[in-house]
Design a protein around this motif. Structure first.
Motif, PDB file in Angstrom:
ATOM      1  N   UNK A 121       0.860  -1.173   0.000  1.00 27.25           N
ATOM      2  CA  UNK A 121       0.000   0.000   0.000  1.00 27.25           C
ATOM      3  C   UNK A 121       0.901   1.228   0.000  1.00 27.25           C
ATOM      4  N   UNK A 122       0.879   1.975  -1.110  1.00 32.43           N
ATOM      5  CA  UNK A 122       1.779   3.114  -1.261  1.00 32.43           C
ATOM      6  C   UNK A 122       1.243   4.344  -0.524  1.00 32.43           C
ATOM      7  N   UNK A 123       2.010   5.410  -0.544  1.00 34.37           N
ATOM      8  CA  UNK A 123       1.737   6.588   0.286  1.00 34.37           C
ATOM      9  C   UNK A 123       0.343   7.155   0.061  1.00 34.37           C
ATOM     10  N   UNK A 124      -0.263   7.580   1.154  1.00 37.20           N
ATOM     11  CA  UNK A 124      -1.546   8.299   1.178  1.00 37.20           C
ATOM     12  C   UNK A 124      -2.739   7.440   0.751  1.00 37.20           C
ATOM     13  N   UNK A 125      -2.585   6.138   0.697  1.00 37.94           N
ATOM     14  CA  UNK A 125      -3.737   5.261   0.470  1.00 37.94           C
ATOM     15  C   UNK A 125      -4.644   5.304   1.697  1.00 37.94           C
ATOM     16  N   UNK A 126      -5.961   5.243   1.478  1.00 36.08           N
ATOM     17  CA  UNK A 126      -6.922   5.175   2.580  1.00 36.08           C
ATOM     18  C   UNK A 126      -7.807   3.941   2.413  1.00 36.08           C
ATOM     19  N   UNK A 127      -7.911   3.151   3.469  1.00 34.13           N
ATOM     20  CA  UNK A 127      -8.846   2.028   3.515  1.00 34.13           C
ATOM     21  C   UNK A 127      -9.879   2.336   4.590  1.00 34.13           C
ATOM     22  N   UNK A 128     -11.135   2.459   4.188  1.00 34.03           N
ATOM     23  CA  UNK A 128     -12.210   2.728   5.141  1.00 34.03           C
ATOM     24  C   UNK A 128     -12.618   1.443   5.856  1.00 34.03           C
ATOM     25  N   UNK A 129     -13.567   1.586   6.753  1.00 38.81           N
ATOM     26  CA  UNK A 129     -14.028   0.481   7.595  1.00 38.81           C
ATOM     27  C   UNK A 129     -14.521  -0.720   6.778  1.00 38.81           C
ATOM     28  N   UNK A 130     -14.220  -1.894   7.283  1.00 44.45           N
ATOM     29  CA  UNK A 130     -14.738  -3.164   6.759  1.00 44.45           C
ATOM     30  C   UNK A 130     -14.206  -3.544   5.384  1.00 44.45           C
ATOM     31  N   UNK A 131     -13.170  -2.875   4.892  1.00 44.82           N
ATOM     32  CA  UNK A 131     -12.558  -3.324   3.647  1.00 44.82           C
ATOM     33  C   UNK A 131     -11.899  -4.684   3.861  1.00 44.82           C
ATOM     34  N   UNK A 132     -11.948  -5.512   2.826  1.00 40.83           N
ATOM     35  CA  UNK A 132     -11.374  -6.859   2.890  1.00 40.83           C
ATOM     36  C   UNK A 132     -10.447  -7.047   1.694  1.00 40.83           C
ATOM     37  N   UNK A 133      -9.150  -7.103   1.941  1.00 36.30           N
ATOM     38  CA  UNK A 133      -8.160  -7.252   0.887  1.00 36.30           C
ATOM     39  C   UNK A 133      -7.499  -8.612   0.987  1.00 36.30           C
ATOM     40  N   UNK A 134      -7.313  -9.268  -0.170  1.00 32.55           N
ATOM     41  CA  UNK A 134      -6.629 -10.543  -0.219  1.00 32.55           C
ATOM     42  C   UNK A 134      -5.118 -10.382  -0.169  1.00 32.55           C
ATOM     43  N   UNK A 135      -4.409 -11.327  -0.784  1.00 32.63           N
ATOM     44  CA  UNK A 135      -2.950 -11.369  -0.745  1.00 32.63           C
ATOM     45  C   UNK A 135      -2.344 -10.804  -2.030  1.00 32.63           C
ATOM     46  N   UNK A 136      -1.107 -10.328  -1.924  1.00 30.33           N
ATOM     47  CA  UNK A 136      -0.314  -9.873  -3.074  1.00 30.33           C
ATOM     48  C   UNK A 136      -1.031  -8.766  -3.857  1.00 30.33           C
TER      49      UNK A 136
END
Length: 266
Positions: A121-136
């Motif tokens: 995750x590069x600079x200034x990325x935002x992930x809000x509540x309940x996001x679900x990210x896998x691998x790679x």
């Protein structure tokens, strides 16, 4: 564990760092100047927390996770329905989180905002509540994800994209920069635009990931049936199921489209 300039069990904590007494710190961890590790946080072995980074509360970092300067993980969800429930952020092993990234905790909907293993995750990325990210997964600078976004393994999202809440992004897909992603992006495709549009398979990405030519060939046929024919989407899916070899990749591509609640970009 209190802040200390000493090395304890291979762990190095700068004298100005603040560590809550309830935090659990693994072995060979490095915590930089003015960093804060808040209540009930867990920092895995070999993790690195940069200067002025903050783990606000209820954050679990896997092994060898790196958190860049000024990043803030575990802040309250930006959701008016949130009533202070116990919720979490979880980050998988070997994930890199660069400067000034923000990741909010989940809500009662899913409890945990989750990032998988080997993500970047590069600079200034935002992930809000309940996001679900896998691998790679790779997310480039300045991209913003609203609540409840789901991203499957090995997807790439370029910089300065805005992803609407509840959108799904399929595995091995590629989203170009400055895109407004208001609909689901199927697996294995390229997409870009405002609003988002599809531009064929992510052929380069699939090649780099070692997809065999027969698999790519069947995926191309499925893509044409669904998005480049005179058939509507449901007809295209039906024809692909009837005429193509039902290898796992084709099955996943079609099932993803059928399960879409927001529609898919054309």
């Amino acid at each position: 564990m209190s802040a200390s300039p000493e090395t304890l069990g291979g762990t190095r904590v700068h004298a100005t760092a603040i560590i809550d007494p309830t935090a659990q710190i693994g072995r060979d961890v490095e915590i930089g100047p003015w960093a804060i590790v808040g209540p009930h946080c867990e920092v895995g072995d070999g993790a690195r927390i940069g200067a002025r980074a903050t783990l606000e509360r209820n954050v679990r970092l896997g092994q060898r996770v790196s958190v860049g300067s000024g990043a803030i993980l575990g802040g309250d969800p930006q959701d008016l329905k949130f009533r202070g429930e116990e919720t979490w952020v979880e980050i998988g092993d070997d994930t890199a989180i660069r400067e000034y990234v923000t990741i909010n905790r989940g809500t009662a909907h899913s409890v945990t905002t989750r990032v998988g293993r080997h993500c970047f995750l590069m600079s200034y990325v935002h992930l809000a509540h309940d996001c679900q990210l896998g691998d790679h997964i790779i997310i480039s600078n300045g991209t913003q994800l609203a609540g409840h976004v789901q991203i499957e393994d090995r997807a790439i999202i370029s910089g300065l994209c805005a992803v609407h809440q509840f959108v799904r992004v399929g595995r091995h897909s590629f989203i170009g920069g400055c895109s407004r992603v208001t609909q689901d992006v199927p697996p294995y495709v390229r997409a870009v635009g405002n609003p988002i549009k599809l531009f064929g398979l992510n052929s380069v990405g699939l090649q780099r990931s070692g997809f065999a030519e027969p698999v790519v060939r069947e995926l191309k046929k499925a893509y044409r049936f669904c998005f480049r024919s005179d058939l509507n989407l449901s007809q295209g899916v039906e024809r692909a199921r009837g005429e193509l070899e039902q290898i796992p990749e084709v099955q996943h591509f079609l099932a993803f489209i059928e399960a879409s609640q927001r529609g898919v970009g054309f």
